[in-house]
Design an enzyme around this catalytic site. Structure first.
Site, PDB file in Angstrom:
ATOM      1  N   ASP A 228      -6.151  -3.806  -2.008  1.00  0.00           N
ATOM      2  CA  ASP A 228      -5.073  -3.483  -1.067  1.00  0.00           C
ATOM      3  C   ASP A 228      -4.401  -4.727  -0.477  1.00  0.00           C
ATOM      4  OD1 ASP A 228      -3.701  -2.498   1.414  1.00  0.00           O
ATOM      5  OD2 ASP A 228      -4.632  -0.613   0.809  1.00  0.00           O
TER       6      ASP A 228
ATOM      7  N   SER B   8       0.831  -1.203   0.000  1.00  0.00           N
ATOM      8  CA  SER B   8       0.000   0.000   0.000  1.00  0.00           C
ATOM      9  C   SER B   8       0.872   1.263   0.000  1.00  0.00           C
ATOM     10  CB  SER B   8      -0.964  -0.046   1.191  1.00  0.00           C
ATOM     11  OG  SER B   8      -2.065   0.803   0.985  1.00  0.00           O
TER      12      SER B   8
END
Length: 268
Positions: free
Chosen positions: A159, A47
């Protein structure tokens, strides 16, 4: 006959966790590493860690990365979607990545890097070592429901923090020493009853839980409760977060500093 142990491929590895805006703290750590001459041989990022790590691995200085992203607010990077599996599209952010990354593919980076995303179709963690760099970073940063998923080679990704927010074990066996920067420590606090606050708090708890084995796998673990004071998209906190990362690295990484750099003056 006993097996002969194989020496790790890399001397120093650096693992950078997810953490939304808190990713600016990674830049402070990288700045300190540059100042004292500690160069990682490989980076793993999830991320926000994939963003900062990829630009650093591309040759950007930490301050240059700060200058590029500290003025990019949420509204500049997204547009309202309400369809396609997310509330917001990240087309503008994707363009920013492609425009500013000097390398188009992950395997072209001068400094090796591994980026973690979640394969939503297979329901597993996926570690990228090659492929279109901007697409892979975007996939690793695509918070479920908030952002529209990213499709790469027919697979749907979101994610990487869902499975591996702190990607230490992604590189652990290949490194002699691993520095891990975890921006996911969770502090008790009363959660506001807003959609964004509830979502942010829920993600924090998920990330904390899956980071436990990775925290244990670090040789040097960098964590600070100070980063938890800042909201998910509080870009105005970028400078403060970078300073937190710098001071944390200065405090925790002194044993690693080469003796020839012992007289280096650091920022106070």
């Amino acid at each position: 006959m006993a097996e002969i142990p194989v020496a790790p491929q890399y001397k120093l590895g650096l693992a950078l966790s997810g953490g939304s805006i808190k990713g600016f703290a990674h830049l402070g750590v990288l700045k300190y590493l540059d100042e004292v001459g500690l160069s990682p041989d490989i980076i793993a990022g999830t991320s926000a860690g994939s963003i900062m790590g990829a630009f650093y691995a591309s040759g950007y200085a930490p301050q240059e990365i700060y200058d590029l992203f500290s003025k990019v607010g949420f509204l500049k990077a997204t547009s309202l979607a309400l369809t396609d599996g997310g509330l917001f599209r990240t087309t503008s952010f994707h363009r920013l990545l492609k425009r500013n990354l000097p390398y188009k593919r992950l395997e072209q980076l001068p400094l090796p890097m591994r980026i973690v995303a979640t394969d939503l179709d297979a329901g597993v963690e996926h570690v990228f070592t090659e492929g279109r760099l901007a697409d892979i970073i975007l996939a690793s940063c695509t918070v479920p429901i908030l952002f529209t998923p990213v499709v790469i080679d027919g697979h749907t990704y979101v994610d990487g923090g869902l499975f591996r927010n702190f990607p230490v074990t992604t590189i652990r066996q290949d490194c002699q020493t691993v520095i891990g920067v975890n921006l996911g420590p969770v502090q008790p606090h009363e959660c506001e009853h807003t959609m964004l606050s509830v979502a942010n708090r829920s993600w924090e708890l998920v990330f904390r839980q899956n980071a436990i084995p990775d925290c244990a796998a670090c040789d040097y673990l960098l964590e600070s409760p100070e980063v938890t004071r800042y909201g998910m998209f509080e870009v105005s906190a970028a400078e403060s977060l970078m300073k937190i990362g710098y001071e944390l690295a200065k405090q925790e990484l002194a044993p690693l500093v080469p003796s020839t750099n012992s007289n280096i003056k650091h920022e106070e």
